[in-house]
Design a protein around this motif. Structure first.
Motif, PDB file in Angstrom:
ATOM      1  N   ARG A  26      -2.965  -4.023 -15.698  1.00  0.00           N
ATOM      2  CA  ARG A  26      -4.043  -2.720 -15.301  1.00  0.00           C
ATOM      3  C   ARG A  26      -4.127  -3.485 -14.351  1.00  0.00           C
ATOM      4  O   ARG A  26      -4.820  -2.177 -13.464  1.00  0.00           O
ATOM      5  N   THR A  27      -4.848  -4.154 -13.908  1.00  0.00           N
ATOM      6  CA  THR A  27      -5.955  -4.370 -13.238  1.00  0.00           C
ATOM      7  C   THR A  27      -5.141  -4.305 -11.210  1.00  0.00           C
ATOM      8  O   THR A  27      -5.924  -3.950 -10.454  1.00  0.00           O
ATOM      9  N   ASP A  28      -4.274  -5.172 -11.206  1.00  0.00           N
ATOM     10  CA  ASP A  28      -3.286  -5.003 -10.567  1.00  0.00           C
ATOM     11  C   ASP A  28      -2.922  -3.701  -9.977  1.00  0.00           C
ATOM     12  O   ASP A  28      -2.958  -3.382  -8.954  1.00  0.00           O
ATOM     13  N   ARG A  29      -2.516  -3.057 -10.850  1.00  0.00           N
ATOM     14  CA  ARG A  29      -2.191  -1.557 -10.265  1.00  0.00           C
ATOM     15  C   ARG A  29      -3.432  -0.398 -10.424  1.00  0.00           C
ATOM     16  O   ARG A  29      -3.389   0.024  -9.094  1.00  0.00           O
ATOM     17  N   VAL A  30      -4.741  -0.461 -10.143  1.00  0.00           N
ATOM     18  CA  VAL A  30      -5.762  -0.210  -9.837  1.00  0.00           C
ATOM     19  C   VAL A  30      -5.995  -0.676  -8.532  1.00  0.00           C
ATOM     20  O   VAL A  30      -6.222  -0.053  -7.844  1.00  0.00           O
ATOM     21  N   LEU A  31      -5.703  -2.065  -8.061  1.00  0.00           N
ATOM     22  CA  LEU A  31      -6.227  -2.753  -6.839  1.00  0.00           C
ATOM     23  C   LEU A  31      -5.219  -2.323  -6.178  1.00  0.00           C
ATOM     24  O   LEU A  31      -5.398  -1.985  -4.681  1.00  0.00           O
ATOM     25  N   THR A  32      -3.493  -2.211  -6.505  1.00  0.00           N
ATOM     26  CA  THR A  32      -2.489  -1.562  -5.472  1.00  0.00           C
ATOM     27  C   THR A  32      -2.904  -0.202  -5.122  1.00  0.00           C
ATOM     28  O   THR A  32      -2.271   0.579  -4.072  1.00  0.00           O
ATOM     29  N   ALA A  33      -3.301   0.509  -6.271  1.00  0.00           N
ATOM     30  CA  ALA A  33      -3.596   2.210  -5.901  1.00  0.00           C
ATOM     31  C   ALA A  33      -4.665   2.124  -5.175  1.00  0.00           C
ATOM     32  O   ALA A  33      -4.340   3.007  -4.711  1.00  0.00           O
ATOM     33  N   LEU A  34      -5.771   0.941  -5.395  1.00  0.00           N
ATOM     34  CA  LEU A  34      -6.772   1.875  -4.399  1.00  0.00           C
ATOM     35  C   LEU A  34      -5.917   1.050  -3.286  1.00  0.00           C
ATOM     36  O   LEU A  34      -7.101   1.735  -2.022  1.00  0.00           O
ATOM     37  N   LYS A  35      -5.770  -0.101  -2.472  1.00  0.00           N
ATOM     38  CA  LYS A  35      -5.386  -0.372  -1.209  1.00  0.00           C
ATOM     39  C   LYS A  35      -4.650   0.862  -0.605  1.00  0.00           C
ATOM     40  O   LYS A  35      -4.625   0.950   0.418  1.00  0.00           O
ATOM     41  N   GLU A  36      -3.437   1.837  -1.454  1.00  0.00           N
ATOM     42  CA  GLU A  36      -2.597   2.305  -0.568  1.00  0.00           C
ATOM     43  C   GLU A  36      -3.294   4.471  -0.838  1.00  0.00           C
ATOM     44  O   GLU A  36      -3.307   4.484   0.236  1.00  0.00           O
ATOM     45  N   ILE A  37      -4.441   4.431  -1.322  1.00  0.00           N
ATOM     46  CA  ILE A  37      -5.507   5.304  -1.243  1.00  0.00           C
ATOM     47  C   ILE A  37      -5.921   4.836   0.109  1.00  0.00           C
ATOM     48  O   ILE A  37      -6.408   5.613   0.562  1.00  0.00           O
ATOM     49  N   CYS A  38      -7.101   3.926   0.064  1.00  0.00           N
ATOM     50  CA  CYS A  38      -7.592   3.164   1.553  1.00  0.00           C
ATOM     51  C   CYS A  38      -6.615   3.396   2.924  1.00  0.00           C
ATOM     52  O   CYS A  38      -6.962   3.268   3.374  1.00  0.00           O
ATOM     53  N   GLU A  39      -5.591   2.643   2.353  1.00  0.00           N
ATOM     54  CA  GLU A  39      -4.494   2.747   3.570  1.00  0.00           C
ATOM     55  C   GLU A  39      -4.009   4.855   4.349  1.00  0.00           C
ATOM     56  O   GLU A  39      -4.702   5.064   5.236  1.00  0.00           O
ATOM     57  N   TYR A  40      -4.069   5.462   3.502  1.00  0.00           N
ATOM     58  CA  TYR A  40      -4.068   6.996   3.578  1.00  0.00           C
ATOM     59  C   TYR A  40      -4.810   7.420   4.073  1.00  0.00           C
ATOM     60  O   TYR A  40      -5.121   8.425   5.087  1.00  0.00           O
ATOM     61  N   MET A  41      -6.433   6.744   3.994  1.00  0.00           N
ATOM     62  CA  MET A  41      -7.379   7.558   4.306  1.00  0.00           C
ATOM     63  C   MET A  41      -8.501   6.923   5.441  1.00  0.00           C
ATOM     64  O   MET A  41      -9.550   6.812   5.499  1.00  0.00           O
ATOM     65  N   ASP A  42      -7.335   5.714   6.057  1.00  0.00           N
ATOM     66  CA  ASP A  42      -7.827   4.660   7.267  1.00  0.00           C
ATOM     67  C   ASP A  42      -8.848   4.491   6.638  1.00  0.00           C
ATOM     68  O   ASP A  42     -10.210   4.600   7.775  1.00  0.00           O
ATOM     69  N   LEU A  43      -9.271   3.568   6.045  1.00  0.00           N
ATOM     70  CA  LEU A  43     -10.915   2.835   5.100  1.00  0.00           C
ATOM     71  C   LEU A  43     -10.403   1.918   4.869  1.00  0.00           C
ATOM     72  O   LEU A  43      -8.854   0.770   4.796  1.00  0.00           O
ATOM     73  N   ALA A  44     -11.168   0.846   5.108  1.00  0.00           N
ATOM     74  CA  ALA A  44     -10.729  -0.983   4.738  1.00  0.00           C
ATOM     75  C   ALA A  44     -11.046  -1.042   3.052  1.00  0.00           C
ATOM     76  O   ALA A  44     -11.880   0.020   2.350  1.00  0.00           O
ATOM     77  N   VAL A  45     -10.405  -1.409   2.506  1.00  0.00           N
ATOM     78  CA  VAL A  45     -10.935  -1.659   1.162  1.00  0.00           C
ATOM     79  C   VAL A  45     -11.363  -2.105   0.772  1.00  0.00           C
ATOM     80  O   VAL A  45     -12.677  -3.211   1.380  1.00  0.00           O
ATOM     81  N   PRO A  46     -12.736  -1.184  -0.789  1.00  0.00           N
ATOM     82  CA  PRO A  46     -13.728  -1.772  -0.296  1.00  0.00           C
ATOM     83  C   PRO A  46     -14.300  -3.306  -1.371  1.00  0.00           C
ATOM     84  O   PRO A  46     -13.589  -3.135  -2.525  1.00  0.00           O
ATOM     85  N   ILE A  47     -15.204  -3.816  -1.479  1.00  0.00           N
ATOM     86  CA  ILE A  47     -15.648  -4.849  -2.345  1.00  0.00           C
ATOM     87  C   ILE A  47     -16.426  -4.301  -3.721  1.00  0.00           C
ATOM     88  O   ILE A  47     -17.179  -3.741  -3.656  1.00  0.00           O
ATOM     89  N   TRP A  48     -15.991  -4.793  -4.694  1.00  0.00           N
ATOM     90  CA  TRP A  48     -15.961  -3.889  -6.057  1.00  0.00           C
ATOM     91  C   TRP A  48     -17.679  -4.938  -6.585  1.00  0.00           C
ATOM     92  O   TRP A  48     -17.577  -6.406  -6.608  1.00  0.00           O
ATOM     93  N   LEU A  49     -18.765  -4.179  -6.137  1.00  0.00           N
ATOM     94  CA  LEU A  49     -19.562  -4.857  -6.870  1.00  0.00           C
ATOM     95  C   LEU A  49     -19.622  -4.628  -8.296  1.00  0.00           C
ATOM     96  O   LEU A  49     -19.367  -4.042  -9.260  1.00  0.00           O
TER      97      LEU A  49
END
Length: 85
Positions: A26-49
């Motif tokens: 699940r963690t890998d799926r979440v991180l992969t999805a976050l990376k895809e979302i950020c790429e689509y939105m032209d954002l750097a991947v945020p840091i998980w606080l």
């Protein structure tokens, strides 16, 4: 997982990433999805606080504010949410 950029209480951009590879954790799926979302939105991947981790564990939702990004952002926050498991 859905991702939405908010500015002044309004959604200004949103995206959905589908991660259906059940061989991934699940963690890998979440991180992969976050990376895809950020790429689509032209954002750097945020840091998980720690606050993001705690909120996401409880609700499967979290908001990344400016303190989660290395570069300045032109919006209030990026909200991610698991919409189906």
């Amino acid at each position: 997982m859905s991702g939405s950029i908010y500015r002044n209480g309004q959604i200004v951009k949103e995206c959905v990433s589908r991660q259906e590879d059940n061989s991934m954790s699940r963690t890998d799926r979440v991180l992969t999805a976050l990376k895809e979302i950020c790429e689509y939105m032209d954002l750097a991947v945020p840091i998980w606080l720690q606050s993001n981790i705690n909120e996401f564990r409880r609700k499967s939702i979290t908001a990344f504010r400016s303190d989660s990004f290395v570069e300045p952002i032109g919006f209030d926050y990026l909200r991610i949410e698991v919409i189906e498991e």
